[in-house]
Scaffold this active site. Structure first.
Site, short mmCIF file in Angstrom:
data_model
loop_
_atom_site.label_atom_id
_atom_site.label_comp_id
_atom_site.label_asym_id
_atom_site.label_seq_id
_atom_site.Cartn_x
_atom_site.Cartn_y
_atom_site.Cartn_z
CB THR A 48 4.60 -4.23 7.13
OG1 THR A 48 3.60 -5.17 6.74
CG2 THR A 48 5.91 -4.96 7.37
CE1 TYR A 111 5.39 -20.88 12.26
CE2 TYR A 111 3.33 -21.36 13.35
CZ TYR A 111 4.65 -21.65 13.12
OH TYR A 111 5.22 -22.74 13.73
CE1 TYR A 137 1.29 -5.64 1.77
CE2 TYR A 137 1.00 -5.45 4.14
CZ TYR A 137 1.82 -5.39 3.02
OH TYR A 137 3.14 -5.07 3.16
NE ARG A 142 7.57 -7.30 5.50
CZ ARG A 142 8.36 -7.04 6.54
NH1 ARG A 142 8.25 -7.73 7.65
NH2 ARG A 142 9.26 -6.08 6.47
CE LYS A 165 1.54 -2.24 0.83
NZ LYS A 165 2.01 -2.01 2.23
CB ILE A 207 0.04 1.30 0.34
CG1 ILE A 207 -1.45 1.59 0.07
CG2 ILE A 207 0.31 1.32 1.86
CD1 ILE A 207 -2.41 0.56 0.64
#
Length: 295
Positions: A48, A111, A137, A142, A165, A207
């Site tokens: 990201t 999405y 992740y 997000r 993560k 991370i």
């Protein structure tokens, strides 16, 4: 025991851009060298913070290749290979393997989202194809998708799925997944303000966005904890909280690229739709960096 990619602080490295918006390869090399000199434990490319969402396919491939070749085995390189299109993620995971990455970081689909069953199948298909150690992740702020503890437990049985993560911000969920998965799934903090809490639950590192500007100190938070110096680790984490908050005063990676520019790196601007910070936010960031001794 599954293969562990790294322990400590991995930098979710920003991608420097030239004024025309193209990738500044020379500066990326300088940034990677500086990270390694300051004891970052892993380079995470095309995440990201690296603006992978606005990279072309070729730029994504070229960035992984560049990071692997420039790191030259000095520390591991983890390649972002996530997508909301499973087929695309499978192909990118294969490319990462061919390019010599040490592991892949795969975000939850965004999405279009999916059910937990679809999520499990998505990750399984990528892990089967990659033949690389894979880090899940989880960043629901997000993507709109959260990996449930039951799904974590199921996926932890896959030989190639080695870690998560965790950027949900939900410490209770992290405790539950650690209890459920044990040594079958390593956990990295995905939030710089929660490194020590994650380590206290058996996490093995972070991370990090902070590592872009403070690689040594972020490494030290982890190493102090591993060395049994828990108070010192926590004190260092707490001393950096104003800077951590300032690095997220706007949408990541807008502030961290601005911070790198202030430090003398040619990080450039973010690609649209991420735009420049307001003057008020820039002043807040500048003050935090001055107080941290960065500028």
């Amino acid at each position: 025991m599954k293969k562990r990619i790294f322990t400590g602080a991995g930098v979710a490295i920003a991608t420097p851009m030239l004024p025309d918006g193209s990738i500044h390869w020379e500066e990326l090399g300088r940034m990677i060298d500086w990270q390694i000199e300051n004891h970052t434990d892993c380079i995470v490319i095309c995440g990201t913070t690296g603006e992978s969402a606005t990279m072309t396919d070729q730029e994504h491939i070229d960035s992984i290749r560049f990071a692997v070749e420039h790191a030259a085995g000095r520390i591991p390189v983890v390649a972002g290979a996530g997508s909301n299109d499973t087929r695309y993620a499978v192909e990118m995971a294969k490319e990462a393997k061919n390019l010599g990455a040490d592991g892949i970081l795969v975000v939850t689909p965004y999405y279009n989202k999916c059910s937990q069953t679809g999520l499990a199948k998505h990750f399984e298909m990528i892990a089967d194809a990659a033949e690389l150690p894979m880090i899940l992740y989880n960043v629901p702020s997000r993507t709109g998708v959260n990996i449930s503890v039951d799904t974590y437990k199921y996926l932890s049985g896959h030989p190639n799925i080695v870690a998560a993560k965790e950027a949900s911000g939900n410490i209770s969920q992290v405790a539950d997944l650690r209890a459920a998965c044990g040594d079958d799934l390593d956990v990295y903090s995905g939030n710089d303000d929660q490194i020590v809490p994650l380590l206290s639950l058996g996490g093995i590192g972070v991370i990090s966005v902070l590592s872009n500007v403070m690689p040594q100190q972020t490494h030290d938070i982890c190493q102090l904890y591993f060395d049994g110096k828990v108070k010192e680790s926590a004190a260092l984490q707490l001393s950096l909280m104003p800077l951590i908050h300032a690095l997220f005063i706007d949408v990541n990676p807008i502030p961290v690229k601005e911070a790198l520019n202030m430090m003398g790196f040619a990080a450039g601007e973010c690609r649209m739709p991420l735009c420049a910070m307001s003057d008020a936010h820039r002043n807040t960031l500048k003050t935090a960096m001055q107080n941290a001794g960065l500028i």
